[in-house]
Design an enzyme around this catalytic site. Structure first.
Site, PDB file in Angstrom:
ATOM      1  N   ASP A 114      14.831  27.594 -25.990  1.00  0.00           N
ATOM      2  CA  ASP A 114      14.429  28.827 -25.301  1.00  0.00           C
ATOM      3  C   ASP A 114      13.365  29.621 -26.041  1.00  0.00           C
ATOM      4  O   ASP A 114      12.770  30.527 -25.484  1.00  0.00           O
ATOM      5  CB  ASP A 114      15.655  29.719 -25.045  1.00  0.00           C
ATOM      6  CG  ASP A 114      16.453  29.987 -26.311  1.00  0.00           C
ATOM      7  OD1 ASP A 114      15.932  29.741 -27.414  1.00  0.00           O
ATOM      8  OD2 ASP A 114      17.602  30.440 -26.193  1.00  0.00           O
ATOM      9  N   GLU A 124       0.812  -1.218   0.000  1.00  0.00           N
ATOM     10  CA  GLU A 124       0.000   0.000   0.000  1.00  0.00           C
ATOM     11  C   GLU A 124       0.845   1.267   0.000  1.00  0.00           C
ATOM     12  O   GLU A 124       0.451   2.297  -0.531  1.00  0.00           O
ATOM     13  CB  GLU A 124      -0.929   0.017   1.227  1.00  0.00           C
ATOM     14  CG  GLU A 124      -2.006  -1.056   1.222  1.00  0.00           C
ATOM     15  CD  GLU A 124      -1.522  -2.351   1.851  1.00  0.00           C
ATOM     16  OE1 GLU A 124      -0.304  -2.453   2.137  1.00  0.00           O
ATOM     17  OE2 GLU A 124      -2.349  -3.259   2.053  1.00  0.00           O
ATOM     18  N   ASP A 132      21.649  23.559 -27.060  1.00  0.00           N
ATOM     19  CA  ASP A 132      21.997  24.792 -27.770  1.00  0.00           C
ATOM     20  C   ASP A 132      23.446  25.133 -27.466  1.00  0.00           C
ATOM     21  O   ASP A 132      24.066  24.559 -26.565  1.00  0.00           O
ATOM     22  CB  ASP A 132      21.108  25.952 -27.294  1.00  0.00           C
ATOM     23  CG  ASP A 132      19.663  25.781 -27.745  1.00  0.00           C
ATOM     24  OD1 ASP A 132      19.460  25.368 -28.889  1.00  0.00           O
ATOM     25  OD2 ASP A 132      18.760  26.063 -26.943  1.00  0.00           O
ATOM     26  N   ASP A 162      10.481  26.446 -30.149  1.00  0.00           N
ATOM     27  CA  ASP A 162      11.089  25.236 -29.583  1.00  0.00           C
ATOM     28  C   ASP A 162      10.081  24.390 -28.810  1.00  0.00           C
ATOM     29  O   ASP A 162      10.381  23.251 -28.441  1.00  0.00           O
ATOM     30  CB  ASP A 162      12.232  25.604 -28.628  1.00  0.00           C
ATOM     31  CG  ASP A 162      13.437  26.158 -29.359  1.00  0.00           C
ATOM     32  OD1 ASP A 162      13.657  25.764 -30.508  1.00  0.00           O
ATOM     33  OD2 ASP A 162      14.152  26.993 -28.776  1.00  0.00           O
ATOM     34  N   GLU A 169       4.770 -11.389   6.004  1.00  0.00           N
ATOM     35  CA  GLU A 169       3.340 -11.117   6.160  1.00  0.00           C
ATOM     36  C   GLU A 169       2.483 -12.222   5.546  1.00  0.00           C
ATOM     37  O   GLU A 169       1.367 -12.484   6.010  1.00  0.00           O
ATOM     38  CB  GLU A 169       2.997  -9.769   5.519  1.00  0.00           C
ATOM     39  CG  GLU A 169       3.541  -8.567   6.286  1.00  0.00           C
ATOM     40  CD  GLU A 169       3.275  -7.249   5.568  1.00  0.00           C
ATOM     41  OE1 GLU A 169       2.643  -7.278   4.503  1.00  0.00           O
ATOM     42  OE2 GLU A 169       3.711  -6.199   6.081  1.00  0.00           O
TER      43      GLU A 169
END
Length: 913
Positions: free
Chosen positions: A626, A309, A351, A630, A695
């Site tokens: 930028d 969980e 770039d 783009d 468990e």
């Protein structure tokens, strides 16, 4: 960029044979580069614009002039998506079974878990895609349009093709339009990335030129910085360049990250295993004679024990921690899953200007005609002439404002002892012909201080200036010098001059000024690489990450900068005119060759093609950008990286990560952080999965004994472990420091699962099995000490009931103490714990302290004892379970030591997992 508009024939809808024109329909687009008379005829307009009635009709056909937003998913829809996740579906099933078995408290507890998980994930991951809304903000609210022969202020959204608009300095262009009168300087940087304003006049179009380079077109959302003119609108709304970009941005939807896909696969696997086990043992329980209620309890227990969980919220929290850590290092990550995707990045497309370099141009080299020297009076004359041929200004604080290249010229003149007074420069100016991107030239007519006579000064691209220079030996020498300087990463400008003959009138057209020139020399400007970029590129190569440069700059200049920072391993290839590359050529360059590539003179469309090619071949791509144009490529890349300082709002909204410092090195830091987060996700998955075995095994013992052994653990105690004691230590594992050698591993394959076979063997077979044996030993120790024999009654009211409650409490507390040992074991995969420091993770120590206090509260506080079915543990049981952490951790250390001895190089082995 190719022209995406085609010409369409049109006819008069009224049937008037004499008019020969037809108002445009909503399906038509127009070729704005055709002769003006023909464009006006097709648009059914003239110098006096449209009538108000005609404009209203066209508005009904074309729709409003606005970028349409894509409808986003509703909140209920997004919440529903979280509620039907495979793990959530499994918990829904467990809740239904609980209510059927008349275990309402358990059912409501499980439902609470489902809702909390869904709400938490929704709040963390809901990041609105605002790129289109940001694009819409570029449009002005009102425009000056000519209607019925008069200039009127109208709503910009009401403009239609055929409208004539009036544009002045400071105006935003409200639609794509063709200039018909006057001249304008337009800032196109949001579309082209070029900081230099472009001149737009009523000149004829250029045959075959890209749309954005046409000398007579202005585009929606750009800004007029100088001049005045009129233009006829040929495209509005979604048909503009801005609308086209918005459409691309919306079509390039975000895809799931590798981690998101893998977690879903794992969730379905867990769901299948848990459901299968529950069904099989439900039938088995009935077959061995267990009551139906006990069998349902058993099935619910298996479901709850199998479902981690806390997995989803823990992953989300770990990614959120990674986001905060990256923000402190200069990278703002907008989507949580992007942190993990960064860690699998295999290619960076960057770039050049401002990312690899500082974006601080400065004068570097001078070459004077006839002398070749960068010293003496000739050099001072050259740099002074270049500084006079500028339009930069100085503010009240003395800072220069304008084009960075021109600012570098003015600063360079001052450094060479010939400073330029900008006010005096403007006062002595007799004519100005601004920079023309088509001609790549700028010229001024300046009054010479010494003689008082006018002098024409021209600066621009060397090839353009040299073409206007009188023939002579200096031209060839200058070409050779230009090539040498460009190969050194230097941007080159040529400067020439001419003094008009006595009595010659001053030029009124630039063609008259820019001819018959004498070359003064060349000015080399240099934008140095950022500090730390070369080291960052080296780290990329160590990590198996390739780096390509996609730039609009000259190929030789970009290649020189790339080599200077170490890009080009094992070799560098330079490709110009990248937008013309075919798909097979891109496949060869990017996939088949081992070179790193400089894509020079590239358009934003080149970035999109490169990203698509790399994605098609399974590469994980980080792409920087930028400009507005783009945005599609930033969407398309796995990780879109926008510039925080120099980037546009649209680029920042489209990107998954924003660099606040615009520095390439920050991308590499983010990749390392992504790898660390991924490793840590695997660590806490090991931690969480290790508890499934202790468990589940108690329920198997209960079923296989046909009830002769009572349930060693209750379902509510399992929930207390999975949601109470487990979460903080798991989250703390998400804060682990990187193991040694994390950036010397190759990028993990895209298909690699977050959960490997070795992880499952370690979780279930070593840590889980050892924990299961230990906790069952504690359970049976308590029962046997009380005289219990298999088959004895332990229900409420029986003599052994208190001993049974104490035994289940010992099981619960034993699993918690085993968690402590598992947490320390999971902190490393191959390195020994001493290599990273036993106490170095303070958050883990706090998490362990919390789970021990929480466990003590459940064991010794009467109200919680009643809810969770616990009882106080005697001191000898406490001593027994206190030894569990050391036994669990010690067993895993022995396993790790044996594996390291057999495997040799642990880093190599780890990279294969």
């Amino acid at each position: 960029m190719t022209d995406h508009r085609r010409n369409h024939a049109v006819k008069d809808p009224s049937g008037d044979e004499d008019s020969g024109v037809r108002p445009p329909s909503g399906e038509l687009t127009f070729d704005p580069s055709e002769p003006l008379a023909r464009l006006r005829r097709e648009l059914a307009t003239g110098p006096d614009g449209l009538s108000a009635r005609e404009a209203a009709r066209r508005l009904a056909v074309h729709g409003p002039n606005e970028v349409r937003r894509k409808a986003r998913a509703s909140f209920p829809g997004e919440l529903a998506a979280q509620l039907v996740h495979p793990l959530a579906l499994l918990l829904w099933a467990a809740a239904v079974l609980a209510f059927v078995a008349d275990l309402a408290v358990l059912g409501w507890a499980i439902l609470a878990v489902v809702v909390v998980n869904a709400g938490f994930a929704l709040l963390q991951e809901r990041q609105a895609e605002r790129a289109v809304e940001t694009l819409a903000r570029y449009l002005p609210e009102r425009a000056l349009a000519v209607r019925d022969g008069r200039a009127l202020t109208v709503e910009a959204r009401d403009l239609v093709p055929g409208d004539v608009i009036v544009l002045e300095e400071g105006d935003k262009v409200p639609a794509d339009a063709r200039v018909t009168e006057g001249g304008l300087e337009v800032d196109l940087s949001m579309l082209t990335g070029e900081s230099v304003p472009a001149e737009r006049t009523e000149a004829a179009g250029l045959l075959g030129a890209p749309l954005l380079d046409e000398p007579n077109l202005v585009f929606s959302g750009t800004t007029c910085v100088e001049g005045q003119g009129r233009a006829v609108v040929f495209a509005t709304g979604d048909r503009t360049e801005l609308g086209r970009i918005a459409a691309l941005s919306q079509r390039t939807r975000r895809e799931e990250s590798p981690l998101e896909r893998q977690v879903k696969k794992v969730a379905w696997l867990i769901a299948a295993v848990a459901t299968g086990m529950g069904a099989v043992f439900l039938v088995l329980g009935v077959a061995v004679g267990l009551p139906l209620t006990d069998s349902l309890m058993f099935a619910i227990g298996l479901l709850v024990a199998n479902v981690p969980e806390g997995l989803l919220p823990t992953i989300t929290l770990a990614l959120a921690v990674g986001v905060r850590a990256l923000a402190r290092q200069g990278a703002l990550v907008k989507r949580l899953s992007a942190v993990e995707t960064l860690g699998s990045t295999s290619v960076i497309c960057t770039d050049k200007t401002g990312t690899l370099t500082r974006n601080r141009m400065r004068l570097h080299t001078l070459w004077t005609a006839g002398h070749g020297t960068d010293e003496g009076p000739w050099a001072r004359e050259l740099v002074h002439a270049g500084a006079l041929c500028t339009t930069v200004t100085r503010d009240a604080d003395g800072d220069l404002h304008g084009d960075p290249t021109e600012s570098a010229l003015v600063a360079g003149a001052a450094d060479h002892g010939v400073p330029v007074d900008l006010d005096r420069r403007d006062a002595e100016r007799r004519a100005l012909f601004r920079f023309d991107p088509r001609l790549r030239l700028m010229s001024v007519v300046q009054e010479d201080r010494a003689s008082g006579r006018p002098r024409i000064l021209v600066k621009g691209a060397p090839e353009a200036v040299l073409a206007a220079v009188l023939p002579g030996p200096d031209r060839e020498a200058a070409r050779s010098a230009t090539q040498r300087m460009a190969e050194g990463g230097i941007r080159v400008l040529a400067v020439a001059a001419r003094e008009p003959a006595a009595g010659e009138p001053l030029p009124v057209r630039r063609q008259e000024a820019e001819t018959g020139l004498s070359l003064l020399g060349l000015i080399g400007l240099y934008d140095p690489p950022r500090t730390g970029v070369a080291e960052a590129v080296g780290r990329c190569h160590e990590a198996g990450v390739r780096v390509h440069v996609v730039t609009g700059d000259n190929g030789a200049t970009a290649a020189a900068i790339a080599r200077e920072v170490g890009i080009g391993v094992p070799r560098l290839e330079v490709v110009s005119a990248s937008e013309s590359l075919r798909d097979d050529e891109l496949d060869r360059l990017l996939v088949e060759d081992d070179a790193e590539i400089v894509f020079a003179r590239s358009s934003p469309e080149t970035k999109l093609k490169v990203a698509d090619t790399l994605r098609a071949h399974g590469r994980i791509v980080a792409m920087t950008g930028d400009g507005v144009n783009d945005a599609p490529a930033l969407h398309r890349a796995h990780i879109g990286v926008a510039m925080g300082r120099s980037g546009t709002d649209v680029a920042r909204e489209a990107a998954a990560m924003v660099l606040t410092d615009d520095d390439f090195a920050t991308i590499v830091t983010a990749i390392e952080s992504g790898r660390r987060v991924y490793d840590n996700v695997r660590k806490f998955i090991v931690y969480i999965f290790a508890h499934a075995t202790p468990e589940i095994v108690p329920f198997l013992v209960f079923a296989l004994s046909a009830g002769a052994v009572p349930l060693p653990l209750t379902v509510l105690q399992i929930l207390a472990i999975d949601l109470g004691t487990e979460t903080l230590p798991a989250l703390a594992l998400g804060r682990e420091r990187s193991e040694p050698g994390i950036m010397r591993r190759p990028p993990r394959p895209q298909h690699q699962s977050v959960i490997s076979r070795d992880m499952l063997v370690r979780s279930w077979g070593y840590l889980g099995l050892v924990s299961a044996v230990l906790v069952l030993s504690g359970f049976f120790y308590v029962l046997w000490r009380a005289g219990w024999q298999p088959g004895d009654a332990t229900s409420a009211g029986s003599p052994l009931h208190h001993a049974y409650v104490t035994a289940t409490t010992a099981t619960f507390a034993g699993i918690v103490t085993c968690q402590v040992g598992t947490a320390f074991a999971a902190r490393t995969d191959h390195a020994a714990l001493r290599d990273i420091g036993l106490l170095s993770n303070r958050l883990l120590l706090l998490g362990i302290a919390f789970e021990l206090v929480f466990t003590a509260a459940l064991v010794y506080t009467p109200p919680l004892q009643e809810i969770f079915g616990t009882a106080a543990l005697p001191w000898d049981v406490v001593v027994l379970i206190a030894a569990f952490p050391l036994l669990v951790w010690g067993t895993d250390e022995l396993r790790r030591a044996r594996r390291a001895a057999r495997a040799g190089d642990p880093l190599t082995r780890r990279s294969r997992q």
